[in-house]
Design an enzyme around this catalytic site. Sequence first.
Site, PDB file in Angstrom:
ATOM      1  CD  GLU A   1      -2.861  -0.818   0.070  1.00 27.43           C
ATOM      2  OE1 GLU A   1      -3.168   0.174  -0.546  1.00 27.43           O
ATOM      3  OE2 GLU A   1      -3.573  -1.876  -0.267  1.00 27.43           O
ATOM      4  N   GLY A   2       1.955   1.146  -0.739  1.00 26.16           N
ATOM      5  CA  GLY A   2       2.994   2.291  -0.684  1.00 26.16           C
ATOM      6  C   GLY A   2       3.946   2.229   0.432  1.00 26.16           C
TER       7      GLY A   2
END
Length: 590
Positions: free
Chosen positions: A442-443
């Site tokens: 998610e980054g």
Amino acid sequence: MSDYLAPLRDMDFLFNEVFDIPAWWAQTPALVEQVDADTAKAVLEQAGKVIAQVVAPLNRSGDEQGCRFEAGTVTTPDGFVDAYRTYAADGWVGVTGAPAFGGMGMPKVIGAQVEEMLNAANLSFGLYPMLTAGACLSLLNHASEALKARYLPPMYEGRWTGSMCLTEPHAGTDLGLIRTRAEPQADGRYRITGTKIFITGGEQDLTENIIHLVLAKLPDAPAGAKGISLFLVPKMLVEDDGELGGANAVSCGSIEHKMGIKALATCVMNFDGALGYLVGEANKGLNAMFTMMNYERLGVGIQGLALGERSYQNAVAYARDRLQGRAATGPEAPDKAADPIIVHPDVRRMLLTMKALNEGGRAFSTYVAQQLDVAKYSEQADVRGQAEARVALLTPVAKAFLTDMGLETTVHGQQVFGGHGYIREWGQEQLIRDCRITQIYEGANGIQALDLVGRKLVADGGRSYQLLSNEMRAFAQGLAPSRGEFRTPLLAALDNLDELTAWVLDRAQGNPREIGAAAVEYLHAFGYTLYAYLWARMADVAMAQEGAFYQSKLGTARFYFARMLPRIHSLSAVIKAGSDSLYLLDEAQL
């Protein structure tokens, strides 16, 4: 591993005494008839019971067995199918879902607590409903009414799950490089062709259908990220009456063999001309996907918090029972061969570090979730706008700081066990392995730090930061003289963070490398200062009350201010060292 106990008392403390959330619900027309203090208490107690009894017992066995892949089919570990059906039957997949489509309609601040409990009990299991909830959110906000009516009810019900298909073998963070194509069809649908990797729950045996949200490019799409569209691609085609039709041209090519979260199927997904539907506007796919991802980033932060909580529960129980050595001041258990290790200063240091980070992190996740609710439900435009600004600023901090602290906490938990923490029997090493991915997906956390400094700080000249700084300073200045032990260091920490923010803004104007060089340490200094604000709020409440719970809260606050907040000083020195030392060596010398 000790049995998992949901931290319901601490959640109740935050809801009713620190943030006074039920009072806000009572003043908000969209929520006043939906939820109150009693409803919230009942929901969280029931969720905690189901999760502890049904989901938590599968954590270790699921890790040891893992998912199995054969001829395109994924089999989850023993017990997962029945546990998922029990969890879904109680409505927990749609706990924050829209009531119009069968969701429970609870605010995010309740959903955040359910997420923590579920992920603490079993992170691999928790990721299946988490991705579904995120996919539902994107559909709710961007899909046509026809798509929402057809797909949301069975997803909230838990009969169908959702997945998010972004990453490709050559394109991770830089989504503008994706090659997956979408060809328009005469009937208004699209043929999707391409390969996606690292797809959480892309294939599994828990549900009868999987709804993939896929980023792809139309034939005439602009280059780069501005040419990305979002498509709904079901595993099984759905007829007009909502019944399942034939299989779509979607297949799982393999599953990853991972360091952790082994009971979760992380898949390579192949789309071979699969039929799909456009979600939202053409070439605006990232807008729709980031609706999901912003919620998911808080959710991933909560995963780090959750694993830290589970590790702490195990560690403190072990420290009370494990006999080893004598206390420095003399035997505390003279009737036994040795004292429990909880008497030793270094064990106390580790346990209190874990406790302070967990309870500070829970206050932080609850604060961000409340801001999400304000941004969604408030009828005052200016109040919504300020909440939106806080959420935008704090989302990268929530994702990165909570997961970085989660890994530190799980490592401390393992260390408390000594050699027993390194072997599988006690479960502590699994929590570390599971937690490690939270800093990456998610980054990655370095990207989150760049987002905080580059997009959220430099891009708006520090205005959104100033709003939050003003809030924290106003609280600190309003503390009574009897709270001076918290007021004075909090104000000093805020002065330091204001100075760092101004320094970064100034240096970024002359050297773009300064943003990247300062980003991670700045995010951590931000996180520790924010925790100080939240610990001061909790301590302010605790000092006015009596009882063991409040004394524990107050003692932990004092530990945080004495032993953890000072970390900001070394971080500040690193930030002000600048970027020059990062480029003293050329590539060949690295």
